[in-house]
Scaffold this motif. Sequence first.
Motif, PDB file in Angstrom:
ATOM      1  N   TYR A   1      20.469  -1.103   2.394  1.00 34.49           N
ATOM      2  CA  TYR A   1      19.057  -1.107   2.761  1.00 34.49           C
ATOM      3  C   TYR A   1      18.381  -2.302   2.088  1.00 34.49           C
TER       4      TYR A   1
ATOM      5  N   THR B   1      11.819   6.506  -0.464  1.00 33.90           N
ATOM      6  CA  THR B   1      11.535   5.162  -0.994  1.00 33.90           C
ATOM      7  C   THR B   1      10.027   4.943  -1.030  1.00 33.90           C
TER       8      THR B   1
ATOM      9  N   PHE C   1       7.924   1.505  -1.248  1.00 33.51           N
ATOM     10  CA  PHE C   1       8.708   0.384  -0.712  1.00 33.51           C
ATOM     11  C   PHE C   1       8.523   0.320   0.804  1.00 33.51           C
TER      12      PHE C   1
ATOM     13  N   THR D   1      10.881  -0.350   3.851  1.00 36.39           N
ATOM     14  CA  THR D   1      12.338  -0.219   3.924  1.00 36.39           C
ATOM     15  C   THR D   1      12.881  -0.657   5.274  1.00 36.39           C
TER      16      THR D   1
ATOM     17  N   LEU E   1      14.832  -3.161   0.522  1.00 32.38           N
ATOM     18  CA  LEU E   1      13.589  -2.503   0.093  1.00 32.38           C
ATOM     19  C   LEU E   1      12.637  -3.570  -0.442  1.00 32.38           C
TER      20      LEU E   1
ATOM     21  N   ILE F   1      13.597   5.190  -6.603  1.00 32.12           N
ATOM     22  CA  ILE F   1      14.287   5.413  -5.323  1.00 32.12           C
ATOM     23  C   ILE F   1      14.945   6.790  -5.438  1.00 32.12           C
TER      24      ILE F   1
END
Lengths: 252, 608
Positions: free
Chosen positions: B231, B201, B204, B206, B233, B243
């Motif tokens: 999740y 990711t 991001f 996370t 994000l 992703i």
Amino acid sequence: MTVKIILCTTLLVLISLGSATAQSTDELFRQGNELFEAKQYDSAVAVYGDVVGKGLESAPLYFNLGNAYFRNGDLGRAILYYHKARRLDPDDEDIVGNLEFARRFTSVQMEGVKLNPISSLFGAIVEPYDLNFLAWVTSGFFILLFVLLTMRFGLNVRGLVVRSGLTVALIVVVTLSLLTTVKYDNDYRTPMAVVIAQEAVVRTGPSLLSDKELDAVPGLVVEILDETGEFYNVLFENKRRGWIEKDLVAVI
Amino acid sequence: MRSSTGLSRGVLLMFSFVLGLLATAGSSRAQNTPDIQVGVTISRDTIGLDETATLQIVVSGNTQDLPGPKVPTLPMFEVYSQGRSSNFSLVNGRIESSVTYRYLILPKKEGSYPIDNIAVVHQNKRYKGNAVSLTVLDQGTTSTPSLEAKASDKTGQSKDLFLEATVDNANPYVNEQVTLSLKFYIAVQFYGSPSLTGPTTTGFWTEVLRNTAPYHQKVGGRTYRVLERKYALFPTQTGVLQIGRAAITTTVATQSRRRDPFDVFGGIGRGKDVTVRSNPIRVEVKPLPETGRPEGYTGTIGKFSITAQADKTTVEVNQPVTVTINIRGVGNIKSVAEPTIPELDDFRVYRASSSESVSKPKDRIGGTKTFEEVFIPKRAGSLEIPAVHISFFDPEKKRFQTVETRPIKLEATKASGPAAEYEVPYAGPDMTLGAESREIRFIKEDPGELRPVGRILEHSALYVAVNAASVLLLVATVLVRVRREKLAGDVGYARARGASKQARKRLTKAKELARLESAEEFYSESCQVVVSYIADKLNVSPHGLTTDKVSGLLSRRAAAKELIEDTTAFLHNCDFARFAPSTVSQADIDQTLKQAEDIMVRMEGIKF
């Protein structure tokens, strides 16, 4: 004759060396003062530090060093040296005043409750006196006690004055010994430290991977409870505790 | 009058006692009042007729004996209990416990059904949970064409297992939450726990939201068991982000062609490792609008509220007041910046600490961030800590918003104690830490007595010597006194202690008489040197001590034979010479004197 000459010469050399050392440390101290007055606080810190580096200490030296750090903007070390100065001369108003003053600059106040009221009471009683003063006073009464004991049991003087004096002297000696022990314990046996780093994370365990317990700030006083590796286990004045890297604090 | 006072005192005491009882009862009642919450969640809000959902009921509270829930009759579903799990903690004397009940729900008929009226009853009080609803689709499946495509391979055969990743918002604002769902579909028997490799990711921030309870879903006519993880994000940059693929490895059962007649377990435990991967997902992150952006905006996105509370409202000048600022809401709480506090003429402000607690209601990250600020009043009077504000971007309303606290009024009183005594700062604008500080007391001119670091008085020789001297003085005088008293009260002891001294005196006298003219006196004195010494040592009269008695006493004291013989001979010589002094010469006198000295030296070694 030759031996006598050698002995005399050695003695003279030693005396002159001692005198030269005293002179040079005094000279360094005055040089530090001149730098302070010239607002060269960095240099003043270095010069006062040279005297401390020679393994010497005095309340005025620590006080001036604390002032130099304070003017240099280093609150943690300023408070550290004010504490050191106060330990040597707790009755000095300038030292107590500047320490109180500097402590108001710590961005977090952690003055907390006293968990042991008896210990705190004794601590408060002996706080204004330095250890040497207490020790000499105790010693004075100890000698008086033994003089009275000598009169009573050595010279067989049985007067009322001697007998009452013995009782009073015994009580005073026991009390003063207790207070001196408390003072010694507070000043020398209980390791204290001051947070000197600008950013000092106190953790829940002795590892950089441990969670954060709290953020300490320069100038906070802590009691060192334990140590392991690179960490001290410390207790703050408000009774919060945690682990802090040794580099982030300086022992008083 | 006295009895009236006594009576009133008694009434007062009883009143206090009753009040105390009431207070105790009140406090224990307050402590015993349970605080119970019931939370109801459902794994899916829409299912097909052949699919299942999991209903989860969490009963939590500050008591150990949490009641079980009453699940209402759900005529449109078959409900199977899947067990319960409990959690208990005791922190600072406060009990926190929770019990989670899970139920598998199989629909009987299509439609939309509310599930409410789930409640627990404790001490005759009903605690109701939140309502949820479940929609059952008539077509018998909730799977989309894309999901069905994913569930079948190139030949059109349905897959035994596959992994699907979806996001709820593929076009978010920067720092707005995107919820990623990873669903693992498996239609065959598997062993152990599947091993998940999370998706990459990059770009991001996370946070794992939760794992949902397993449920069943029909895809392409085949029923799959679904394990799901969600999740949160938060994109940290604008533009196109990706992703990455997630992967799950699990051991699935294999079918054996030849059945072993002796394998009573039917091949349990045999299997092969299979890995399935999800599809990558493209997310296009929008920048925040430039218009309407408040001054000092720090990038916070979500929906927040802010409150401030002081720990006291009356304070002395130069004493700290801690103001706790709480920011709570939905959004990336970790990225919420400290509110800006302006320079204040009446206060010196210090940042104390910050803490945060993250919560995840309805799969949205939120929580509370707390800042503690210390305000130190510079002057006495009625003062005000002004409102503190924060700005954030509300992605639902697509506009910036600013919320603020209420101003706090403080009454600052004049300083007393050390704060007043030491002319503490904050009374002037230039009172600061650092080079410009004018307030610290000035340096000392004299270095004082520079002594080695850590030298303590108790360790100095002078201190030890002075104290030890007083002890020694006592010991010495007591010893002297004891000796004197013994000498005065015990003649024998006094004679024995003085024997040597007396003998030496007599020897000196004998030396003075060691001439021919006074030979008689010399021999008499020499004889007395030895006889008196022994008499003194044994506390007997010297007059009755004959040569034979002396010899006997010496032998009883284990004296050397030679010494006894020499002493006997010496005494005989002395007796002889006393009565016939004309027969002796000066050499004899000198010899006798020498013998006397010699005998005395040797007798010193005898223990009498």
